[in-house]
Design an enzyme around this catalytic site. Structure first.
Site, PDB file in Angstrom:
ATOM      1  N   LYS A 200       0.857  -1.185   0.000  1.00  0.00           N
ATOM      2  CA  LYS A 200       0.000   0.000   0.000  1.00  0.00           C
ATOM      3  C   LYS A 200       0.891   1.232   0.000  1.00  0.00           C
ATOM      4  O   LYS A 200       1.692   1.432   0.918  1.00  0.00           O
ATOM      5  CB  LYS A 200      -0.903  -0.004   1.234  1.00  0.00           C
ATOM      6  CG  LYS A 200      -1.770   1.246   1.324  1.00  0.00           C
ATOM      7  CD  LYS A 200      -2.773   1.165   2.443  1.00  0.00           C
ATOM      8  CE  LYS A 200      -3.558   2.457   2.552  1.00  0.00           C
ATOM      9  NZ  LYS A 200      -4.589   2.374   3.597  1.00  0.00           N
ATOM     10  N   ARG A 210     -10.760   9.996   1.696  1.00  0.00           N
ATOM     11  CA  ARG A 210     -10.644  10.693   2.991  1.00  0.00           C
ATOM     12  C   ARG A 210     -11.743  11.731   3.133  1.00  0.00           C
ATOM     13  O   ARG A 210     -12.184  12.010   4.255  1.00  0.00           O
ATOM     14  CB  ARG A 210      -9.245  11.286   3.130  1.00  0.00           C
ATOM     15  CG  ARG A 210      -8.185  10.182   3.221  1.00  0.00           C
ATOM     16  CD  ARG A 210      -6.768  10.716   3.232  1.00  0.00           C
ATOM     17  NE  ARG A 210      -5.795   9.633   3.162  1.00  0.00           N
ATOM     18  CZ  ARG A 210      -4.500   9.797   2.909  1.00  0.00           C
ATOM     19  NH1 ARG A 210      -4.032  11.016   2.701  1.00  0.00           N
ATOM     20  NH2 ARG A 210      -3.690   8.772   2.859  1.00  0.00           N
ATOM     21  N   LYS A 223       1.682   9.981   6.767  1.00  0.00           N
ATOM     22  CA  LYS A 223       1.423   8.579   6.410  1.00  0.00           C
ATOM     23  C   LYS A 223       2.615   7.946   5.684  1.00  0.00           C
ATOM     24  O   LYS A 223       2.714   6.729   5.586  1.00  0.00           O
ATOM     25  CB  LYS A 223       0.132   8.438   5.607  1.00  0.00           C
ATOM     26  CG  LYS A 223      -1.125   8.652   6.463  1.00  0.00           C
ATOM     27  CD  LYS A 223      -2.355   7.922   5.919  1.00  0.00           C
ATOM     28  CE  LYS A 223      -3.540   8.080   6.885  1.00  0.00           C
ATOM     29  NZ  LYS A 223      -4.683   7.199   6.550  1.00  0.00           N
ATOM     30  N   GLU A 239       7.417  -6.791   1.185  1.00  0.00           N
ATOM     31  CA  GLU A 239       6.185  -6.639   1.983  1.00  0.00           C
ATOM     32  C   GLU A 239       5.256  -7.840   1.768  1.00  0.00           C
ATOM     33  O   GLU A 239       4.693  -8.385   2.714  1.00  0.00           O
ATOM     34  CB  GLU A 239       5.451  -5.348   1.590  1.00  0.00           C
ATOM     35  CG  GLU A 239       6.136  -4.074   2.037  1.00  0.00           C
ATOM     36  CD  GLU A 239       5.893  -3.763   3.518  1.00  0.00           C
ATOM     37  OE1 GLU A 239       5.165  -4.507   4.194  1.00  0.00           O
ATOM     38  OE2 GLU A 239       6.452  -2.751   4.003  1.00  0.00           O
ATOM     39  N   LYS A 254      -2.049  -1.480  -3.950  1.00  0.00           N
ATOM     40  CA  LYS A 254      -2.934  -0.313  -3.913  1.00  0.00           C
ATOM     41  C   LYS A 254      -2.108   0.959  -3.955  1.00  0.00           C
ATOM     42  O   LYS A 254      -1.110   1.036  -3.224  1.00  0.00           O
ATOM     43  CB  LYS A 254      -3.722  -0.372  -2.598  1.00  0.00           C
ATOM     44  CG  LYS A 254      -4.649   0.785  -2.341  1.00  0.00           C
ATOM     45  CD  LYS A 254      -5.235   0.673  -0.959  1.00  0.00           C
ATOM     46  CE  LYS A 254      -6.100   1.871  -0.682  1.00  0.00           C
ATOM     47  NZ  LYS A 254      -6.517   1.923   0.702  1.00  0.00           N
ATOM     48  N   SER A 280     -10.097   5.643  -4.806  1.00  0.00           N
ATOM     49  CA  SER A 280     -11.048   6.742  -4.976  1.00  0.00           C
ATOM     50  C   SER A 280     -10.596   7.786  -5.995  1.00  0.00           C
ATOM     51  O   SER A 280     -11.399   8.281  -6.789  1.00  0.00           O
ATOM     52  CB  SER A 280     -11.303   7.403  -3.625  1.00  0.00           C
ATOM     53  OG  SER A 280     -10.088   7.836  -3.036  1.00  0.00           O
ATOM     54  N   TYR A 319     -14.900   1.017  -7.152  1.00  0.00           N
ATOM     55  CA  TYR A 319     -16.189   1.659  -6.876  1.00  0.00           C
ATOM     56  C   TYR A 319     -17.155   1.434  -8.042  1.00  0.00           C
ATOM     57  O   TYR A 319     -18.346   1.653  -7.899  1.00  0.00           O
ATOM     58  CB  TYR A 319     -15.983   3.145  -6.572  1.00  0.00           C
ATOM     59  CG  TYR A 319     -15.119   3.326  -5.335  1.00  0.00           C
ATOM     60  CD1 TYR A 319     -15.676   3.193  -4.067  1.00  0.00           C
ATOM     61  CD2 TYR A 319     -13.742   3.533  -5.431  1.00  0.00           C
ATOM     62  CE1 TYR A 319     -14.889   3.281  -2.933  1.00  0.00           C
ATOM     63  CE2 TYR A 319     -12.948   3.625  -4.304  1.00  0.00           C
ATOM     64  CZ  TYR A 319     -13.522   3.496  -3.056  1.00  0.00           C
ATOM     65  OH  TYR A 319     -12.743   3.568  -1.937  1.00  0.00           O
TER      66      TYR A 319
HETATM   67  C1  PBG Z   1      -7.107   3.608   5.380  1.00  0.00           C
HETATM   68  C2  PBG Z   1      -7.603   3.370   3.999  1.00  0.00           C
HETATM   69  C3  PBG Z   1      -7.477   4.295   2.968  1.00  0.00           C
HETATM   70  C4  PBG Z   1      -8.078   3.726   1.853  1.00  0.00           C
HETATM   71  C5  PBG Z   1      -8.555   2.473   2.213  1.00  0.00           C
HETATM   72  N1  PBG Z   1      -8.242   2.263   3.553  1.00  0.00           N
HETATM   73  C6  PBG Z   1      -6.925   5.680   2.966  1.00  0.00           C
HETATM   74  C7  PBG Z   1      -5.640   5.960   3.589  1.00  0.00           C
HETATM   75  O1  PBG Z   1      -4.780   5.105   3.752  1.00  0.00           O
HETATM   76  O2  PBG Z   1      -5.462   7.120   3.952  1.00  0.00           O
HETATM   77  C8  PBG Z   1      -8.171   4.414   0.529  1.00  0.00           C
HETATM   78  C9  PBG Z   1      -9.149   3.876  -0.440  1.00  0.00           C
HETATM   79  C10 PBG Z   1      -9.437   4.775  -1.583  1.00  0.00           C
HETATM   80  O3  PBG Z   1      -8.810   5.841  -1.787  1.00  0.00           O
HETATM   81  O4  PBG Z   1     -10.341   4.430  -2.348  1.00  0.00           O
HETATM   82  N2  PBG Z   1      -6.998   2.546   6.217  1.00  0.00           N
END
Ligand code: PBG
Length: 329
Positions: A200, A210, A223, A239, A254, A280, A319
């Site tokens: 990730k 968010r 982050k 990982e 991701k 997203s 989505y």
């Molecule tokens: C956080 C989490 C995030 C997403 C899924 N789980 C955002 C982040 O790490 O800040 C993002 C998913 C998306 O953008 O569609 N645990």
């Protein structure tokens, strides 16, 4: 112009007609490849639209069940839940994450009652419950790895108790998969799967998500101290290797489209069930261009998703899942 020097090998023969193209196509996209992420809120009332994600809503629990039913009836085998909880219950240690009467356990049990065969995937991370918008427990301005694991273990067991089929740690702490596996087994949840968000990345493409959860980081740390650096590819393999060794059943890369190379390497290297999350910001880009009339939404979305299959994905969180399942019938 004589014909004798023309090629005998002609790839274009394979493309002449739809039936020929259909027979030689190497990869296919089906509703069965797709996982629908859904947002759930505490208040029953009307669905709340998410402005940066046109077509996506925060659902009350009843509406969530109706929305998941639409996905299931279209052939989508799984949903992934993300909660928007009340600000009043957000704390620095995110302890609402393992409240057995909290929003996620209630949503999971409503879904499993209505749709027992639908797979329900829950996110294991503290950000929806963190007053700082962080995935873990903040200690002295840093995310404390091992304290976070203690919290995540409780959260994962709580979700499994509520009936979650798959728990999905998305926090990027080291060692959490093994700790979660052990705790699930000790609690008798030996069949609960773990989908590890293994690679990730610290991505700006999470922005609209968010907004949906109102979970943007508000302090604590960056982050980038836990999510991966976008410049790294080999590190993703480390990982994934660690998560598989600790007992992950499924691994994930991701975001999606900017990381197709990582997806391909993970699938090629390990040959294990590999998922990708079209996040997203990727959804928002397709939507924005489509709303402007600049791209053909359906054709572009299908092409993008087929690209994930070609790059090795067993399944895609998107989505668009239900829409695509309905488009392709
Ligand atoms: C956080 C989490 C995030 C997403 C899924 N789980 C955002 C982040 O790490 O800040 C993002 C998913 C998306 O953008 O569609 N645990």
């Amino acid at each position: 112009m004589s014909g004798h020097s023309y090629p005998h090998r002609r790839q274009r023969r394979l493309r002449t007609r739809p039936a020929v193209r259909d027979l030689v196509r190497e990869h296919h996209l089906s509703a069965k490849d797709l996982i629908q992420p859904l947002f759930v809120k505490e208040q029953p009332g009307p669905d709340e639209p998410i402005p940066s994600m046109p077509g996506q809503f925060r659902h009350g629990v009843d509406s969530l069940v109706a929305r998941a039913t639409r996905a299931w009836e279209a052939g989508v085998p799984a949903v992934a839940l993300f909660p928007r909880v009340r600000d009043e219950i957000k704390t620095e240690d995110g302890q609402a994450a393992w409240d057995p009467s909290g929003l996620v356990p209630r949503a999971v049990s409503a879904l499993k009652t209505a749709l027992p065969d639908l797979l329900v995937i829950t996110d294991v991370a503290l950000d929806p419950y963190s007053s700082l918008g962080q995935d873990g427990v903040v200690v002295d301005g840093d995310i404390h790895n091992d304290r976070t694991i203690e919290a995540l273990v409780q959260q994962a067991v709580c979700q499994a108790e509520a009936g979650a089929d798959v728990v999905a740690p998305s926090d990027m702490m080291d060692g959490r998969v093994g700790a979660i596996r052990e705790a699930l087994d000790d609690a008798g949840h030996t069949d609960t799967l773990i989908l590890a968000y293994s690679a990730k990345y610290a991505s700006a493409f999470y922005g609209p998500f968010r907004d949906a959860l109102d979970s943007a980081p508000r302090g604590g740390t960056d982050k980038r101290t836990y999510q991966m650096d976008p410049g790294n590819g080999d590190e993703a393999l480390h990982e994934v290797e660690m998560d598989l060794a600790e007992g992950a059943d499924w691994v994930m890369v991701k975001p999606g489209m900017p990381y197709l190379d990582v997806l391909w390497r993970v699938r090629e290297t390990f040959g294990r069930p590999t998922f990708v999350y079209q996040v997203s910001g990727e959804y928002a880009m397709f939507k924005a261009a489509a709303q402007q009339g600049w791209i053909d939404e359906r054709v572009c979305v299908l092409e993008g998703l087929l690209g994930f299959k070609r790059a090795g994905a067993n399944g895609v969180l998107t989505y668009y899942a239900t829409d695509v399942a309905e488009w392709i019938g």
